[in-house]
Design an enzyme around this catalytic site. Structure first.
Site, PDB file in Angstrom:
ATOM      1  N   LYS A 139     -39.534  28.815  64.301  1.00  0.00           N
ATOM      2  CA  LYS A 139     -39.229  29.829  65.336  1.00  0.00           C
ATOM      3  C   LYS A 139     -38.119  29.338  66.264  1.00  0.00           C
ATOM      4  CE  LYS A 139     -41.271  27.708  68.973  1.00  0.00           C
ATOM      5  NZ  LYS A 139     -40.710  27.408  70.275  1.00  0.00           N
ATOM      6  N   THR A 163     -40.644  32.850  72.194  1.00  0.00           N
ATOM      7  CA  THR A 163     -39.467  31.981  72.267  1.00  0.00           C
ATOM      8  C   THR A 163     -38.170  32.782  72.157  1.00  0.00           C
ATOM      9  OG1 THR A 163     -40.818  30.301  71.201  1.00  0.00           O
ATOM     10  CG2 THR A 163     -38.475  29.853  71.333  1.00  0.00           C
TER      11      THR A 163
HETATM   12  O1  G3P Z   1     -38.309  26.145  75.293  1.00  0.00           O
HETATM   13  P1  G3P Z   1     -38.462  26.137  73.802  1.00  0.00           P
HETATM   14  O2  G3P Z   1     -37.413  26.962  73.126  1.00  0.00           O
HETATM   15  O3  G3P Z   1     -38.578  24.750  73.275  1.00  0.00           O
HETATM   16  O4  G3P Z   1     -39.847  26.854  73.485  1.00  0.00           O
HETATM   17  C1  G3P Z   1     -41.001  26.377  74.120  1.00  0.00           C
HETATM   18  C2  G3P Z   1     -42.267  26.664  73.353  1.00  0.00           C
HETATM   19  O5  G3P Z   1     -42.206  26.138  72.058  1.00  0.00           O
HETATM   20  C3  G3P Z   1     -42.662  28.121  73.336  1.00  0.00           C
HETATM   21  O6  G3P Z   1     -43.912  28.251  72.728  1.00  0.00           O
END
Ligand code: G3P
Ligand code: NAD
Length: 336
Positions: free
Chosen positions: A192, A249
């Site tokens: 993701k 995300t």
């Molecule tokens: O800030 P990111 O893009 O690393 O996303 C944070 C978390 O994985 C969201 O679940």
């Protein structure tokens, strides 16, 4: 009382340690920098990663891995994925023989294409029953501000998943579900980030919500195809660690991966985007290992391919969009 050692004083390591401490466990955070560790231990704040958030007074912090690990029932790992292997090799001698190792990390190792639970099993030489993963739509800043969130706790041994679920369940703030599908839960979390980079690039270029929805939905198809090839349970990708985390995300301005992509879409170079990012945006490195993993298993991942192109190979965001939209037409369920 259950004892947990949490390695990594970044946003998620600190937030998860906070949840564990407030749920009544004895928690010690390990960090590299003495000054930050002292702020957490003495002043109950983490000014670098969670400014203004009061931490539980019971939460201890140390730079000494042996001290953090003494008597730990759960060892929670929250350092950047590409740094796990060398760090864990140093911590390993002090890990109690019955402790469960828990990955909070959302990346795939460069060079080996291993998931974090695989790296943990290899380096710590522990069986799969002693390795768990926590992953879901868990933007640390929201949770640190005490907004409700749900997550998935995955372990091949369901009784271990239930033990971990019990120690991090904190109504009405944090709600963990169990799932035995470690592969699917980890792939959902790692891939993701790559799709969030793509959504960010499109947003940075000024594209609207149709494009975001297209990338999120076709991104989910990519994650599901890779998961099917690696033996994951398809249901996992419709759950919190799949679609849930993908949506959070890709749409959140708090996401480091989405923001990194937005900066590239606005015309920053890779070096400029790296300099503008103070925290870990796992997809920047993991996009390459995800693509390599997909190629090893003969899985088509066109969004991931163009993300690697834009982030690492000098492809312009406009060219990436053109490539994706010019692919031959297919039935929607192609490859699934
Ligand atoms: O800030 P990111 O893009 O690393 O996303 C944070 C978390 O994985 C969201 O679940
Ligand atoms: N922040 C979130 O919202 C969130 C939510 C869920 C999962 N995650 C995942 O958790 C993992 C950790 O993310 P984070 O947000 O806490 O990252 P972060 O960037 O906020 O913090 C990273 C931590 O690792 C430490 N670190 C950096 N390089 C290191 C090294 N070489 N050796 C040892 N320690 C090192 C940093 O000092 C910091 O304490 C990532 O895989 C991320 O994808 C993050």
């Amino acid at each position: 009382m259950t004892k947990a050692a949490v390695f990594g004083t970044g946003s998620w390591g600190t937030t998860f340690a906070m949840i564990l401490a407030e749920a009544g466990n004895e928690v010690t955070l390990w960090g590299r920098r003495a000054e930050l560790v002292e702020s957490i231990d003495r002043d109950h704040v983490n000014p670098d990663y969670l400014p203004g958030v009061p931490l539980p007074a019971s939460l201890r912090a140390t730079t000494d891995p042996e001290r953090a690990l003494a008597g730990a029932d759960f060892v929670v790992l929250a350092v950047p994925s590409q740094r796990l292997r060398p760090n864990l090799a140093v911590w390993r001698p002090y890990i109690p023989s019955e402790a469960v190792l828990v990955s909070l990390m959302k990346g795939i190792e460069l060079g080996t294409t291993k998931r974090m639970s695989e790296v943990i099993r290899e380096v710590a030489e522990v069986p799969e029953e002693r390795v768990a993963v926590v992953s879901g739509p868990n933007l640390a800043k929201e949770i640190a501000q005490r907004q409700p969130a749900a997550t998935v706790v995955a372990c091949a041994d369901e009784s271990v998943a239930e033990r971990l679920q019990a120690i991090c369940h904190l109504p009405p703030w944090f709600r963990p579900y169990t799932n035995p599908d470690v592969v699917g839960v980890e792939l959902g979390g790692a891939v993701k980030n790559v799709i969030a980079l793509a959504v960010g690039v499109s947003a940075g270029m000024g594209m609207g919500d149709n494009v975001s929805a297209m990338l999120i939905t076709r991104g989910l198809a990519e994650i599901s195809r890779l998961g099917a090839a690696l033996g994951a349970d398809a249901h996992t990708f419709a759950g919190l660690a799949g679609m849930g985390d993908l949506v959070a995300t890709c749409v959140s301005p708090l996401s480091r991966n989405r923001t990194f992509g937005e900066n590239l879409g606005r015309g920053m170079t890779l070096a400029e985007a790296v300099a503008a990012t103070k925290q870990t945006a796992e997809g920047v490195k993991s996009c390459e290992s995800v693509l390599e993993l997909a190629r090893k298993h003969d899985v088509e991942m066109p969004i991931t391919e163009v993300v690697v192109g834009v982030v690492h190979d000098g492809m312009s965001p406009a060219e990436a969009g053109m490539l994706l939209m010019s692919r031959s037409p297919k039935p929607e369920r192609y490859g699934l």
